[in-house]
Enzyme design. Structure first.
Site, short mmCIF file in Angstrom:
data_model
loop_
_atom_site.label_atom_id
_atom_site.label_comp_id
_atom_site.label_asym_id
_atom_site.label_seq_id
_atom_site.Cartn_x
_atom_site.Cartn_y
_atom_site.Cartn_z
N GLN A 84 6.35 -65.51 75.36
CA GLN A 84 7.05 -65.04 76.36
C GLN A 84 6.98 -66.30 77.71
OE1 GLN A 84 9.05 -62.79 76.17
NE2 GLN A 84 10.28 -63.15 78.40
N VAL A 114 15.11 -63.96 82.13
CA VAL A 114 13.95 -63.77 81.20
C VAL A 114 12.65 -63.20 81.86
CG1 VAL A 114 12.24 -65.43 80.02
CG2 VAL A 114 14.75 -66.19 80.24
N ALA A 115 12.01 -62.28 81.32
CA ALA A 115 10.97 -61.67 81.89
C ALA A 115 9.85 -62.58 82.08
CB ALA A 115 10.47 -60.43 81.11
N SER A 121 7.36 -58.46 80.11
CA SER A 121 8.44 -58.27 79.09
C SER A 121 8.10 -56.92 78.05
CB SER A 121 8.76 -59.39 78.10
OG SER A 121 9.34 -59.09 76.98
N ASP A 158 15.88 -56.87 70.30
CA ASP A 158 17.15 -57.36 70.53
C ASP A 158 18.01 -57.36 69.38
OD1 ASP A 158 16.41 -57.82 73.07
OD2 ASP A 158 15.91 -59.99 72.87
N GLU A 211 21.72 -55.39 79.88
CA GLU A 211 21.62 -56.25 78.49
C GLU A 211 21.86 -55.04 77.23
OE1 GLU A 211 17.75 -57.69 77.84
OE2 GLU A 211 17.89 -58.93 79.68
N HIS A 224 19.54 -55.00 74.32
CA HIS A 224 18.17 -54.70 74.30
C HIS A 224 17.77 -53.28 74.33
CE1 HIS A 224 13.73 -55.62 75.79
NE2 HIS A 224 14.12 -54.35 76.04
ZN ZN Z 1 15.15 -58.07 74.85
#
Ligand code: ZN
Length: 244
Positions: A128, A148-149, A154, A163, A211, A214
């Site tokens: 990540q 983006v985390a 995340s 995802d 999202e 997700h």
């Molecule tokens: Zn995701």
């Protein structure tokens, strides 16, 4: 004779009132015992629901609630589902229970005519970090933070997120929301223990853009309640805390 009759009447009166009194007393006792029973039942019920919430033990990971760099979920495995060809084989794992739920959901979708495709599941902290640093370098921190985390924030580090797309639509972007596969997900993912983690118009709560791809495993019955009420995990957990 008259005296005798009067005595009998008086005795009968005394006995019958005594009988009524004792009868009432025992009824009262029975009612009280019942009341006690009901209140113990209520107490037990309350205690069970508290434990149930504890047992649900839903992990909250967001920009405020971070995971440490060495947090690694137990029992990771690659779910037995179809993956996108472009999916990185290093990030296909999920925590065992979530993986089983994902398999069931993919099978359910398939029965209804949709071929879901998994893209990305468990990502270690370091992975990540690499993704995030690259995005920051490319688009700057403000843009990176939207998509983006930051490492430790995340859900992909929990092993509970995936995802996914479908054969209908294979780009990881908003366009997925206009597909029938997404509609299917919205209606059905809750039944399998999953939620759409970053819903549309909830950006102010999740701090993430919408999202549609997700999904996050929270387990039943939480997933069903979250999806039915169209709320976020943050809102659900706040409700649960308030009712404790
Ligand atoms: Zn995701």
């Amino acid at each position: 004779m008259k005296k005798f009759l009067v005595t009998i009447i008086i005795i009968t009166a005394i006995f019958s009132s005594l009988f009524i009194y004792t009868n009432n007393q025992s009824k009262k006792i029975a009612i009280n015992q019942n009341k006690n029973k009901i209140s113990t039942n209520k107490k037990q019920k309350k205690e069970t629901s508290k434990t149930e919430i504890k047992q649900q033990n839903i992990l909250l990971v967001n920009k405020q609630s971070k995971l440490s760099g060495n947090y690694t979920p137990q029992n990771l495995r690659v779910p037995n589902v179809k993956f996108m060809n472009s999916s990185d084989p290093n990030v296909r794992q999920m925590e065992n229970e979530a993986a089983t739920a994902l398999e069931n959901m993919f099978a359910g979708a398939s029965k209804d005519g949709f071929t879901l495709l998994a893209v990305s599941g468990y990502r270690p902290y370091e992975y990540q970090k690499k993704l995030y640093d690259e995005k920051v370098e490319k688009d700057g921190k403000a843009e990176a933070d939207k998509y983006v985390a930051e490492p430790g924030t995340s859900e992909h580090q929990t092993g509970l997120a995936m995802d996914l797309l479908s054969t209908e639509y294979t780009s990881l972007d908003d366009g997925f929301m206009n597909t029938n596969s997404y509609k299917w997900l919205l209606e059905n993912c809750g039944k399998y223990g999953f939620i759409i983690r970053y819903p549309k118009d909830k950006e102010n709560i999740t701090k993430y853009n919408f999202e549609p791809w997700h999904i996050r495993y929270v387990g039943l019955p939480a997933s069903q309640e979250i999806m039915n009420k169209s709320i976020t995990l943050e809102e659900y957990l706040a409700e649960q805390n308030a009712s404790k």
